[in-house]
Design a protein around this motif. Structure first.
Motif, mmCIF file in Angstrom:
data_model
loop_
_atom_site.group_PDB
_atom_site.id
_atom_site.type_symbol
_atom_site.label_atom_id
_atom_site.label_comp_id
_atom_site.label_asym_id
_atom_site.label_seq_id
_atom_site.Cartn_x
_atom_site.Cartn_y
_atom_site.Cartn_z
ATOM 1 N N ALA A 85 -0.139 39.012 -23.739
ATOM 2 C CA ALA A 85 0.271 40.356 -24.149
ATOM 3 C C ALA A 85 0.291 40.562 -25.658
ATOM 4 C CB ALA A 85 1.638 40.700 -23.561
ATOM 5 N N ALA A 86 0.672 39.555 -26.412
ATOM 6 C CA ALA A 86 0.791 39.711 -27.867
ATOM 7 C C ALA A 86 -0.506 39.383 -28.610
ATOM 8 C CB ALA A 86 1.921 38.833 -28.388
ATOM 9 N N MET A 87 -1.533 38.945 -27.897
ATOM 10 C CA MET A 87 -2.793 38.580 -28.550
ATOM 11 C C MET A 87 -3.573 39.825 -28.960
ATOM 12 S SD MET A 87 -4.449 35.582 -26.235
ATOM 13 C CE MET A 87 -3.784 33.938 -26.215
ATOM 14 N N ASP A 88 -4.219 39.766 -30.128
ATOM 15 C CA ASP A 88 -5.164 40.827 -30.469
ATOM 16 C C ASP A 88 -6.487 40.501 -29.766
ATOM 17 O OD1 ASP A 88 -6.628 38.956 -32.048
ATOM 18 O OD2 ASP A 88 -5.504 39.500 -33.833
ATOM 19 N N GLY A 89 -7.412 41.438 -29.784
ATOM 20 C CA GLY A 89 -8.675 41.267 -29.079
ATOM 21 C C GLY A 89 -9.475 40.056 -29.525
ATOM 22 N N GLU A 90 -9.513 39.818 -30.828
ATOM 23 C CA GLU A 90 -10.279 38.689 -31.340
ATOM 24 C C GLU A 90 -9.694 37.366 -30.864
ATOM 25 O OE1 GLU A 90 -11.742 36.707 -35.539
ATOM 26 O OE2 GLU A 90 -11.218 38.834 -35.503
ATOM 27 N N THR A 91 -8.364 37.254 -30.900
ATOM 28 C CA THR A 91 -7.716 36.020 -30.451
ATOM 29 C C THR A 91 -7.951 35.812 -28.961
ATOM 30 O OG1 THR A 91 -6.050 36.209 -32.180
ATOM 31 C CG2 THR A 91 -5.515 34.776 -30.317
ATOM 32 N N PHE A 92 -7.799 36.875 -28.176
ATOM 33 C CA PHE A 92 -8.054 36.778 -26.738
ATOM 34 C C PHE A 92 -9.473 36.290 -26.470
ATOM 35 C CE2 PHE A 92 -9.973 38.724 -23.002
ATOM 36 C CZ PHE A 92 -9.196 38.169 -22.001
ATOM 37 N N CYS A 93 -10.441 36.904 -27.143
ATOM 38 C CA CYS A 93 -11.841 36.509 -26.942
ATOM 39 C C CYS A 93 -12.073 35.049 -27.307
ATOM 40 C CB CYS A 93 -12.767 37.404 -27.752
ATOM 41 S SG CYS A 93 -12.940 39.060 -27.066
ATOM 42 N N ARG A 94 -11.496 34.632 -28.432
ATOM 43 C CA ARG A 94 -11.694 33.248 -28.869
ATOM 44 C C ARG A 94 -11.028 32.268 -27.907
ATOM 45 N NH1 ARG A 94 -8.177 30.741 -31.613
ATOM 46 N NH2 ARG A 94 -7.402 32.582 -32.680
ATOM 47 N N VAL A 95 -9.746 32.489 -27.607
ATOM 48 C CA VAL A 95 -8.981 31.536 -26.800
ATOM 49 C C VAL A 95 -9.478 31.474 -25.360
ATOM 50 C CG1 VAL A 95 -6.685 31.068 -25.816
ATOM 51 C CG2 VAL A 95 -6.922 31.657 -28.242
ATOM 52 N N TYR A 96 -9.614 32.628 -24.729
ATOM 53 C CA TYR A 96 -9.962 32.630 -23.309
ATOM 54 C C TYR A 96 -11.458 32.712 -23.053
ATOM 55 C CZ TYR A 96 -5.136 32.749 -21.907
ATOM 56 O OH TYR A 96 -3.825 32.406 -21.705
ATOM 57 N N LEU A 97 -12.099 33.767 -23.555
ATOM 58 C CA LEU A 97 -13.500 33.967 -23.209
ATOM 59 C C LEU A 97 -14.418 32.924 -23.837
ATOM 60 C CD1 LEU A 97 -13.720 37.856 -23.362
ATOM 61 C CD2 LEU A 97 -13.248 36.374 -21.400
ATOM 62 N N HIS A 98 -14.226 32.628 -25.111
ATOM 63 C CA HIS A 98 -15.109 31.676 -25.779
ATOM 64 C C HIS A 98 -14.708 30.231 -25.511
ATOM 65 C CE1 HIS A 98 -16.556 29.232 -29.183
ATOM 66 N NE2 HIS A 98 -17.673 29.908 -28.952
ATOM 67 N N ASP A 99 -13.484 29.858 -25.915
ATOM 68 C CA ASP A 99 -13.083 28.449 -25.856
ATOM 69 C C ASP A 99 -12.884 27.938 -24.423
ATOM 70 O OD1 ASP A 99 -13.102 28.648 -28.605
ATOM 71 O OD2 ASP A 99 -10.931 28.512 -28.844
ATOM 72 N N GLN A 100 -12.215 28.716 -23.594
ATOM 73 C CA GLN A 100 -11.888 28.233 -22.257
ATOM 74 C C GLN A 100 -12.972 28.534 -21.228
ATOM 75 O OE1 GLN A 100 -7.961 29.244 -20.922
ATOM 76 N NE2 GLN A 100 -8.323 28.509 -18.877
ATOM 77 N N MET A 101 -13.506 29.751 -21.251
ATOM 78 C CA MET A 101 -14.433 30.146 -20.197
ATOM 79 C C MET A 101 -15.901 30.068 -20.603
ATOM 80 S SD MET A 101 -12.232 33.253 -18.507
ATOM 81 C CE MET A 101 -12.985 33.134 -16.882
ATOM 82 N N HIS A 102 -16.181 29.845 -21.872
ATOM 83 C CA HIS A 102 -17.563 29.740 -22.373
ATOM 84 C C HIS A 102 -18.391 30.956 -21.957
ATOM 85 C CE1 HIS A 102 -16.580 25.673 -23.568
ATOM 86 N NE2 HIS A 102 -16.028 25.534 -22.387
ATOM 87 N N ALA A 103 -17.788 32.132 -22.135
ATOM 88 C CA ALA A 103 -18.428 33.378 -21.703
ATOM 89 C C ALA A 103 -19.629 33.717 -22.571
ATOM 90 C CB ALA A 103 -17.423 34.520 -21.753
ATOM 91 N N LYS A 104 -20.660 34.140 -21.919
ATOM 92 C CA LYS A 104 -21.838 34.677 -22.595
ATOM 93 C C LYS A 104 -21.950 36.167 -22.327
ATOM 94 C CE LYS A 104 -23.084 30.743 -24.168
ATOM 95 N NZ LYS A 104 -22.642 30.420 -25.498
ATOM 96 N N LYS A 105 -21.399 36.615 -21.194
ATOM 97 C CA LYS A 105 -21.439 38.030 -20.825
ATOM 98 C C LYS A 105 -20.089 38.421 -20.230
ATOM 99 C CE LYS A 105 -26.372 38.292 -19.945
ATOM 100 N NZ LYS A 105 -27.419 38.706 -19.027
ATOM 101 N N PRO A 106 -19.241 39.117 -21.013
ATOM 102 C CA PRO A 106 -17.987 39.617 -20.440
ATOM 103 C C PRO A 106 -18.184 40.999 -19.816
ATOM 104 C CG PRO A 106 -17.977 39.878 -22.813
ATOM 105 C CD PRO A 106 -19.295 39.214 -22.453
#
Length: 122
Positions: A85-106
């Motif tokens: 909830a307190a994460m900004d968009g960039e932090t969310f993308c880095r922590v979850y989508l990039h680092d954890q999920m290795h997302a290429k297409k969200p």
């Protein structure tokens, strides 16, 4: 072990209705590009209000997991809402989508994701 690159469907998925299924199908279709279909959602017990109204879920988390899997999703990340909830968009993308999920297409059922995963590497 490095996780495979993924296509991530983003959503609360409080009911896997036709719109949700379309978003999930888009992630699943990315298997043709070698991406693992994945979903990012939140634990149902951690989200109590949506758009100012009490949120009633159609089913519990274990049923949601089964429905996402039945739709072809291979990986589901579902943290409690207060964790993000307190994460900004960039932090969310880095922590979850990039680092954890290795997302290429969200993919998002409600809007296009504003921050790109590649920009979260900064």
């Amino acid at each position: 072990m490095l996780q495979p690159a993924s296509a991530v469907a983003l959503g609360l998925f409080d009911g896997v209705h036709i719109g949700h299924r379309a978003v999930l199908a888009a992630a699943v279709a990315c298997q043709a590009d070698g991406l693992t279909p994945a979903a990012f959602t939140m634990q149902t017990t951690s989200v109590r209000i949506k758009r100012g109204e009490p949120l009633r879920y159609l089913y519990p988390d274990d049923t949601k997991q089964q429905l996402l899997t039945a739709a072809g999703i291979q990986t589901v990340v579902s943290p409690p809402f207060p964790e993000i909830a307190a994460m900004d968009g960039e932090t969310f993308c880095r922590v979850y989508l990039h680092d954890q999920m290795h997302a290429k297409k969200p993919w998002s059922p409600s809007r296009t994701l504003a921050a790109s995963v590649s920009s979260s590497r900064r």
